[in-house]
Motif scaffolding. Sequence first.
Motif, PDB file in Angstrom:
ATOM      1  N   ARG A 668       0.837  -1.204   0.000  1.00  0.00           N
ATOM      2  CA  ARG A 668       0.000   0.000   0.000  1.00  0.00           C
ATOM      3  C   ARG A 668       0.874   1.257   0.000  1.00  0.00           C
ATOM      4  O   ARG A 668       0.605   2.216  -0.728  1.00  0.00           O
ATOM      5  CB  ARG A 668      -0.914   0.000   1.219  1.00  0.00           C
ATOM      6  N   GLU A 669       1.919   1.239   0.815  1.00  0.00           N
ATOM      7  CA  GLU A 669       2.777   2.405   0.939  1.00  0.00           C
ATOM      8  C   GLU A 669       3.449   2.740  -0.395  1.00  0.00           C
ATOM      9  O   GLU A 669       3.482   3.902  -0.824  1.00  0.00           O
ATOM     10  CB  GLU A 669       3.839   2.172   2.013  1.00  0.00           C
ATOM     11  N   PHE A 670       3.982   1.703  -1.049  1.00  0.00           N
ATOM     12  CA  PHE A 670       4.652   1.967  -2.321  1.00  0.00           C
ATOM     13  C   PHE A 670       3.647   2.371  -3.391  1.00  0.00           C
ATOM     14  O   PHE A 670       3.910   3.268  -4.194  1.00  0.00           O
ATOM     15  CB  PHE A 670       5.454   0.747  -2.777  1.00  0.00           C
ATOM     16  N   ALA A 671       2.499   1.729  -3.398  1.00  0.00           N
ATOM     17  CA  ALA A 671       1.469   2.091  -4.392  1.00  0.00           C
ATOM     18  C   ALA A 671       1.066   3.554  -4.240  1.00  0.00           C
ATOM     19  O   ALA A 671       0.843   4.261  -5.232  1.00  0.00           O
ATOM     20  CB  ALA A 671       0.256   1.181  -4.239  1.00  0.00           C
ATOM     21  N   THR A 672       0.986   4.032  -2.980  1.00  0.00           N
ATOM     22  CA  THR A 672       0.626   5.429  -2.709  1.00  0.00           C
ATOM     23  C   THR A 672       1.656   6.387  -3.293  1.00  0.00           C
ATOM     24  O   THR A 672       1.323   7.334  -4.020  1.00  0.00           O
ATOM     25  CB  THR A 672       0.495   5.667  -1.194  1.00  0.00           C
ATOM     26  N   SER A 673       2.929   6.150  -2.972  1.00  0.00           N
ATOM     27  CA  SER A 673       3.981   7.061  -3.434  1.00  0.00           C
ATOM     28  C   SER A 673       4.178   6.974  -4.943  1.00  0.00           C
ATOM     29  O   SER A 673       4.426   7.987  -5.610  1.00  0.00           O
ATOM     30  CB  SER A 673       5.298   6.746  -2.710  1.00  0.00           C
ATOM     31  N   TYR A 674       4.048   5.786  -5.498  1.00  0.00           N
ATOM     32  CA  TYR A 674       4.279   5.592  -6.934  1.00  0.00           C
ATOM     33  C   TYR A 674       3.181   6.265  -7.756  1.00  0.00           C
ATOM     34  O   TYR A 674       3.452   6.912  -8.769  1.00  0.00           O
ATOM     35  CB  TYR A 674       4.343   4.100  -7.235  1.00  0.00           C
ATOM     36  N   LEU A 675       1.946   6.138  -7.291  1.00  0.00           N
ATOM     37  CA  LEU A 675       0.835   6.798  -7.974  1.00  0.00           C
ATOM     38  C   LEU A 675       0.978   8.318  -7.885  1.00  0.00           C
ATOM     39  O   LEU A 675       0.707   9.040  -8.849  1.00  0.00           O
ATOM     40  CB  LEU A 675      -0.493   6.342  -7.374  1.00  0.00           C
ATOM     41  N   LYS A 676       1.430   8.803  -6.750  1.00  0.00           N
ATOM     42  CA  LYS A 676       1.662  10.244  -6.590  1.00  0.00           C
ATOM     43  C   LYS A 676       2.705  10.732  -7.592  1.00  0.00           C
ATOM     44  O   LYS A 676       2.536  11.769  -8.242  1.00  0.00           O
ATOM     45  CB  LYS A 676       2.111  10.546  -5.159  1.00  0.00           C
ATOM     46  N   ASN A 677       3.788   9.954  -7.739  1.00  0.00           N
ATOM     47  CA  ASN A 677       4.838  10.320  -8.698  1.00  0.00           C
ATOM     48  C   ASN A 677       4.305  10.330 -10.131  1.00  0.00           C
ATOM     49  O   ASN A 677       4.661  11.194 -10.936  1.00  0.00           O
ATOM     50  CB  ASN A 677       6.011   9.349  -8.596  1.00  0.00           C
ATOM     51  N   ALA A 678       3.448   9.364 -10.443  1.00  0.00           N
ATOM     52  CA  ALA A 678       2.887   9.283 -11.791  1.00  0.00           C
ATOM     53  C   ALA A 678       2.027  10.503 -12.092  1.00  0.00           C
ATOM     54  O   ALA A 678       2.070  11.065 -13.193  1.00  0.00           O
ATOM     55  CB  ALA A 678       2.072   8.001 -11.944  1.00  0.00           C
ATOM     56  N   ARG A 679       1.229  10.922 -11.099  1.00  0.00           N
ATOM     57  CA  ARG A 679       0.385  12.110 -11.275  1.00  0.00           C
ATOM     58  C   ARG A 679       1.240  13.355 -11.503  1.00  0.00           C
ATOM     59  O   ARG A 679       0.981  14.155 -12.415  1.00  0.00           O
ATOM     60  CB  ARG A 679      -0.499  12.305 -10.051  1.00  0.00           C
ATOM     61  N   LEU A 680       2.252  13.521 -10.659  1.00  0.00           N
ATOM     62  CA  LEU A 680       3.115  14.697 -10.769  1.00  0.00           C
ATOM     63  C   LEU A 680       3.860  14.712 -12.096  1.00  0.00           C
ATOM     64  O   LEU A 680       4.023  15.766 -12.715  1.00  0.00           O
ATOM     65  CB  LEU A 680       4.102  14.728  -9.596  1.00  0.00           C
ATOM     66  N   PHE A 681       4.287  13.548 -12.520  1.00  0.00           N
ATOM     67  CA  PHE A 681       5.019  13.480 -13.785  1.00  0.00           C
ATOM     68  C   PHE A 681       4.117  13.849 -14.957  1.00  0.00           C
ATOM     69  O   PHE A 681       4.524  14.594 -15.854  1.00  0.00           O
ATOM     70  CB  PHE A 681       5.608  12.083 -13.984  1.00  0.00           C
ATOM     71  N   LEU A 682       2.895  13.351 -14.950  1.00  0.00           N
ATOM     72  CA  LEU A 682       1.966  13.685 -16.030  1.00  0.00           C
ATOM     73  C   LEU A 682       1.697  15.190 -16.048  1.00  0.00           C
ATOM     74  O   LEU A 682       1.669  15.815 -17.119  1.00  0.00           O
ATOM     75  CB  LEU A 682       0.659  12.905 -15.877  1.00  0.00           C
ATOM     76  N   GLU A 683       1.509  15.780 -14.868  1.00  0.00           N
ATOM     77  CA  GLU A 683       1.286  17.230 -14.798  1.00  0.00           C
ATOM     78  C   GLU A 683       2.481  17.988 -15.376  1.00  0.00           C
ATOM     79  O   GLU A 683       2.320  18.973 -16.113  1.00  0.00           O
ATOM     80  CB  GLU A 683       1.047  17.655 -13.349  1.00  0.00           C
ATOM     81  N   THR A 684       3.683  17.517 -15.049  1.00  0.00           N
ATOM     82  CA  THR A 684       4.907  18.157 -15.541  1.00  0.00           C
ATOM     83  C   THR A 684       4.988  18.077 -17.064  1.00  0.00           C
ATOM     84  O   THR A 684       5.308  19.055 -17.742  1.00  0.00           O
ATOM     85  CB  THR A 684       6.141  17.486 -14.919  1.00  0.00           C
ATOM     86  N   VAL A 685       4.688  16.892 -17.598  1.00  0.00           N
ATOM     87  CA  VAL A 685       4.741  16.691 -19.046  1.00  0.00           C
ATOM     88  C   VAL A 685       3.690  17.545 -19.749  1.00  0.00           C
ATOM     89  O   VAL A 685       3.959  18.157 -20.795  1.00  0.00           O
ATOM     90  CB  VAL A 685       4.557  15.198 -19.390  1.00  0.00           C
ATOM     91  N   GLU A 686       2.484  17.609 -19.191  1.00  0.00           N
ATOM     92  CA  GLU A 686       1.409  18.396 -19.818  1.00  0.00           C
ATOM     93  C   GLU A 686       1.760  19.889 -19.829  1.00  0.00           C
ATOM     94  O   GLU A 686       1.503  20.585 -20.819  1.00  0.00           O
ATOM     95  CB  GLU A 686       0.091  18.150 -19.086  1.00  0.00           C
TER      96      GLU A 686
END
Length: 696
Positions: A668-686
Amino acid sequence: MQSFRTEIENPIVEKDILELERKIHEFHGGKLDEEKFRSLRLARGVYGQRQPGVQMIRIKLPYGKVTSKQLHRICEVSDEYSRGRLHITTRQDIQIHYVDLNRTPELWAELEKDDITLREACGNTVRNVTASETAGIDINEPFDVSPYAHALFQYFLRNPVSQEMGRKFKVSFSASDEDTGLSYMHDLGFIAKIKEGIKGFKVMLGGGLGSQPRHADVLYEFLPSDKIIPLMEVVVRVFDRFGERKSRAKARMKFLLKDVGLDGFRKLIDEECKAIPFKTYPIDALEYPKIKVSELEAPKVEIDDIKEFEKWKSTNILPQKQDGFVAIGIKVLLGDFYTEKARLLADLVQNYAAGEFRLTLRQNILIPHVREDAIPFFFAELKKLGFAEAGYNKALDITACPGTDTCNLGIASSTGIAEELERVIKAEYPQYIENPDVVIKISGCMNACGQHNMANIGFQGMSVRTKDKLVAPALQVLLGGGNDGNGNGRFADKVVKVPSKRGPEALRLILDDFDANGNGKSFPDYYAEKGQMYFYDFLTHLSNVDDLTADDFVDWGNTERYEKAIGVGECAGVVIDLIATLLFESEEKIQNAQEKFEEEKWAASIYYAYASMVNSAKALLTSENTKVNTHASIIKDFDEKFVANGRIEVSGGFENMVLQINKNEPTREFATSYLKNARLFLETVEKYRERELAQV
């Protein structure tokens, strides 16, 4: 197109069907690119065919099992949405043709009422899991592989790790060392074994047919049964990351094995093991549905033609390991049968057997659990239906893909020549009706859906050109392939190319020589002894195109002059590389990741987040015309072209961030942080993309 709503109780299935309907609306409205739509519908069993405006529907039937009730449902759907013809494939599916695209969601919903799916029957997915048709009744099997094949099918259906691979992924199970599941030509092949009282499998990796056949490697001589699903998940993850995506011709697992080698692939497997959600996955075979044989007593019948009956028994009756029972093989010409008779067959099996069929790899039907004293009755009833032809799984029983009848990729007719070759055998070589040692297979093109390049005698649809630049249908003759058992096989050699109308004469010459010089050997051993040039020498005169007649320019089963017409193949689907579409897909993957997180499916959530990040990176690399052939290259190239020069800031680097997926347990802990990173990365790319467009 009218709006459609389902009454499916399973919300996951209902969501799938409604999404297909929505995407069809978007496609018709010009909101969804044709190539992207193709990828989506293929993963839902909707496949374009040679004729414009209609679709082929592939119905996924794991390991060929279909109940009488399900067969009735398939018949209803075929009559309502198609033309009443059912086609059995070499992967134990059923295909129906000439279906209106707009009606496919409704068709799918009807099938799901009896637990029949279209999901991942086509496309870049884990295709239908195949198995020996004798699984569960085989006198030589150490145990029934059906529960294991079924568990694997269920595990990977809709699994995020296998939704958008570079190419399709094929799996088989063999009941015994006879390897009738053909493990050596699959991406993963499992052969049932027992070692020290433990059920398990010999595992074959990286086989395949197509234009460049490859024999699978032995990955494990023995793997306990509770390890097969974790192993396959790791293999699929590795294939998804490192497999080719741009060049369709090099995108199968066999090419990745060729590039990295077996030891290199083992290393990649080891590196990925930490990421999977299950290190063991026990499969409870006792939970698999029990067979219930009908208690109705079959009526006594008088057989009119004893000779015909005995001949049929000698070729179409298979022994069962269950005392007092046999299985009956039905030879189905070209794999085609029709709903009117299929319904009567379903009733016969429901009333007097166990209400279950197995569709076979040779496009036939097997009826298990028939009482021995009911054999005469079944023969009489099957004869009424036209299903009592002798020669099940014998030389007469020729396998053929649909070829130019319906397939976009067909170059020459496979069904027409198959019918003619069967006629030749019946009329001129009746001894081969009972000969199990010669296997003949035909494909309409090099993609080998008819498995021609693993046959004893194979034919591949091609074309030839005369000096006057006239084009005629042709057949590549291949010889010497075969299944040696226990994961060992031989691929056929290309011997000579002949005009299609000379195919029967080629077969005559081959069988005549085998009769005269085979000396009791199997066909593959006879071929190996004589060698390729021996056969070339006595067949090469058939390849001369200087003396073609008008008839040579009309293919088998046709009346009009041959015209070579190859459409766009859809076996693998096509991934659209429009930047805006890719970024939209990344957003969808984030949404999927969130859904799986809320369901507490940590591994699935993590994989969707991984796919989103790679997809976002792919979008920017595509905008700069950088090759995006594999996930691994996308990850490395993004660091080089965007992170290293400061164009996009990713703390620690993109590769380090993304590949945390195989360095952490799916918690759960890793899924939380990894999903957060994915969101931030997509925002950065957009944001980067917005700035880039603003400067244009």
